[in-house]
Scaffold this motif. Structure first.
Motif, PDB file in Angstrom:
ATOM      1  N   LEU A 132      -1.630  -2.464   1.759  1.00  0.00           N
ATOM      2  CA  LEU A 132      -1.339  -1.361   0.846  1.00  0.00           C
ATOM      3  C   LEU A 132      -2.581  -0.978   0.049  1.00  0.00           C
ATOM      4  O   LEU A 132      -2.809   0.195  -0.234  1.00  0.00           O
ATOM      5  CB  LEU A 132      -0.196  -1.725  -0.103  1.00  0.00           C
ATOM      6  N   LEU A 133      -3.400  -1.964  -0.288  1.00  0.00           N
ATOM      7  CA  LEU A 133      -4.642  -1.688  -1.007  1.00  0.00           C
ATOM      8  C   LEU A 133      -5.601  -0.903  -0.121  1.00  0.00           C
ATOM      9  O   LEU A 133      -6.232   0.059  -0.573  1.00  0.00           O
ATOM     10  CB  LEU A 133      -5.289  -2.997  -1.471  1.00  0.00           C
ATOM     11  N   VAL A 134      -5.693  -1.293   1.129  1.00  0.00           N
ATOM     12  CA  VAL A 134      -6.553  -0.577   2.079  1.00  0.00           C
ATOM     13  C   VAL A 134      -6.068   0.865   2.223  1.00  0.00           C
ATOM     14  O   VAL A 134      -6.857   1.813   2.209  1.00  0.00           O
ATOM     15  CB  VAL A 134      -6.589  -1.292   3.450  1.00  0.00           C
ATOM     16  N   LYS A 135      -4.768   1.037   2.333  1.00  0.00           N
ATOM     17  CA  LYS A 135      -4.172   2.375   2.425  1.00  0.00           C
ATOM     18  C   LYS A 135      -4.525   3.209   1.187  1.00  0.00           C
ATOM     19  O   LYS A 135      -4.907   4.373   1.301  1.00  0.00           O
ATOM     20  CB  LYS A 135      -2.652   2.242   2.573  1.00  0.00           C
ATOM     21  N   PHE A 136      -4.410   2.596   0.006  1.00  0.00           N
ATOM     22  CA  PHE A 136      -4.744   3.276  -1.243  1.00  0.00           C
ATOM     23  C   PHE A 136      -6.211   3.693  -1.237  1.00  0.00           C
ATOM     24  O   PHE A 136      -6.558   4.821  -1.580  1.00  0.00           O
ATOM     25  CB  PHE A 136      -4.455   2.354  -2.440  1.00  0.00           C
ATOM     26  N   LEU A 138     -10.948   1.842  -5.426  1.00  0.00           N
ATOM     27  CA  LEU A 138     -10.015   0.727  -5.599  1.00  0.00           C
ATOM     28  C   LEU A 138      -9.578   0.575  -7.051  1.00  0.00           C
ATOM     29  O   LEU A 138      -9.094  -0.480  -7.452  1.00  0.00           O
ATOM     30  CB  LEU A 138     -10.664  -0.580  -5.121  1.00  0.00           C
ATOM     31  N   ASN A 139      -9.752   1.606  -7.843  1.00  0.00           N
ATOM     32  CA  ASN A 139      -9.356   1.567  -9.256  1.00  0.00           C
ATOM     33  C   ASN A 139      -7.863   1.857  -9.380  1.00  0.00           C
ATOM     34  O   ASN A 139      -7.454   2.925  -9.810  1.00  0.00           O
ATOM     35  CB  ASN A 139     -10.169   2.576 -10.068  1.00  0.00           C
ATOM     36  N   VAL A 140      -7.066   0.888  -9.011  1.00  0.00           N
ATOM     37  CA  VAL A 140      -5.610   1.036  -8.986  1.00  0.00           C
ATOM     38  C   VAL A 140      -5.074   0.836 -10.406  1.00  0.00           C
ATOM     39  O   VAL A 140      -5.312  -0.207 -11.015  1.00  0.00           O
ATOM     40  CB  VAL A 140      -4.963   0.006  -8.037  1.00  0.00           C
ATOM     41  N   MET A 150       2.591   1.968  -8.244  1.00  0.00           N
ATOM     42  CA  MET A 150       3.472   1.513  -7.164  1.00  0.00           C
ATOM     43  C   MET A 150       2.996   2.154  -5.865  1.00  0.00           C
ATOM     44  O   MET A 150       2.719   3.354  -5.829  1.00  0.00           O
ATOM     45  CB  MET A 150       4.913   1.925  -7.446  1.00  0.00           C
ATOM     46  N   GLU A 151       2.916   1.370  -4.830  1.00  0.00           N
ATOM     47  CA  GLU A 151       2.534   1.860  -3.506  1.00  0.00           C
ATOM     48  C   GLU A 151       3.627   1.453  -2.537  1.00  0.00           C
ATOM     49  O   GLU A 151       3.861   0.260  -2.336  1.00  0.00           O
ATOM     50  CB  GLU A 151       1.179   1.258  -3.103  1.00  0.00           C
ATOM     51  N   ASP A 152       4.318   2.431  -1.984  1.00  0.00           N
ATOM     52  CA  ASP A 152       5.433   2.165  -1.059  1.00  0.00           C
ATOM     53  C   ASP A 152       6.445   1.187  -1.657  1.00  0.00           C
ATOM     54  O   ASP A 152       6.908   0.251  -0.997  1.00  0.00           O
ATOM     55  CB  ASP A 152       4.918   1.635   0.281  1.00  0.00           C
ATOM     56  N   GLY A 153       6.756   1.378  -2.934  1.00  0.00           N
ATOM     57  CA  GLY A 153       7.755   0.553  -3.600  1.00  0.00           C
ATOM     58  C   GLY A 153       7.267  -0.812  -4.059  1.00  0.00           C
ATOM     59  O   GLY A 153       8.055  -1.629  -4.531  1.00  0.00           O
ATOM     60  N   THR A 154       5.980  -1.066  -3.917  1.00  0.00           N
ATOM     61  CA  THR A 154       5.397  -2.353  -4.302  1.00  0.00           C
ATOM     62  C   THR A 154       4.461  -2.161  -5.490  1.00  0.00           C
ATOM     63  O   THR A 154       3.678  -1.214  -5.515  1.00  0.00           O
ATOM     64  CB  THR A 154       4.605  -2.957  -3.118  1.00  0.00           C
ATOM     65  N   TRP A 208      -0.047  -6.586  -8.650  1.00  0.00           N
ATOM     66  CA  TRP A 208      -0.544  -7.574  -7.701  1.00  0.00           C
ATOM     67  C   TRP A 208      -2.049  -7.788  -7.879  1.00  0.00           C
ATOM     68  O   TRP A 208      -2.521  -8.932  -7.895  1.00  0.00           O
ATOM     69  CB  TRP A 208      -0.229  -7.140  -6.265  1.00  0.00           C
ATOM     70  N   LEU A 209      -2.796  -6.699  -8.057  1.00  0.00           N
ATOM     71  CA  LEU A 209      -4.243  -6.825  -8.247  1.00  0.00           C
ATOM     72  C   LEU A 209      -4.577  -7.542  -9.549  1.00  0.00           C
ATOM     73  O   LEU A 209      -5.518  -8.340  -9.606  1.00  0.00           O
ATOM     74  CB  LEU A 209      -4.909  -5.450  -8.204  1.00  0.00           C
ATOM     75  N   ASN A 210      -3.806  -7.269 -10.587  1.00  0.00           N
ATOM     76  CA  ASN A 210      -4.043  -7.968 -11.850  1.00  0.00           C
ATOM     77  C   ASN A 210      -3.798  -9.469 -11.703  1.00  0.00           C
ATOM     78  O   ASN A 210      -4.511 -10.282 -12.289  1.00  0.00           O
ATOM     79  CB  ASN A 210      -3.185  -7.372 -12.966  1.00  0.00           C
TER      80      ASN A 210
END
Length: 85
Positions: free
Chosen positions: A4-8, A15-17, A22-26, A31-33
């Motif tokens: 999902l991170l790669v997709k983002f 990569l500044n999420v 939320m990415e695809d409900g996740t 998660w990154l934090n």
């Protein structure tokens, strides 16, 4: 979640999420934090750490921002001859 991170990154170009993103409900930002916290505590799996670093992931956001703004100030000083901003 790595996928999902790669997709983002492919979609957004960075990569500044945001922390609440939320990415695809996740909860990708959450998660990154957690990954950052685990690295700080020395308990992050080295394989995950390496994969994130290979993507160009920034572990210390504040240091990265400080460096970016410092370089902008250096450029401003070169151009204007002072640092009064």
């Amino acid at each position: 979640k790595y996928c999902l991170l790669v997709k983002f990154q492919q979609r957004e170009g960075h990569l500044n999420v945001p922390a609440r993103h939320m990415e695809d409900g996740t909860g990708l930002g959450k998660w990154l934090n957690v990954q950052r916290l685990q690295k700080k505590r020395g308990i992050l799996n080295k394989s995950i750490e390496r994969r994130l670093e290979d993507l160009g992931f920034v572990w210390d956001i504040n240091s990265e921002l400080w460096e970016k703004h410092y370089l902008l100030l250096v450029e401003f000083h070169k151009r204007e001859g002072h640092s009064n901003v």
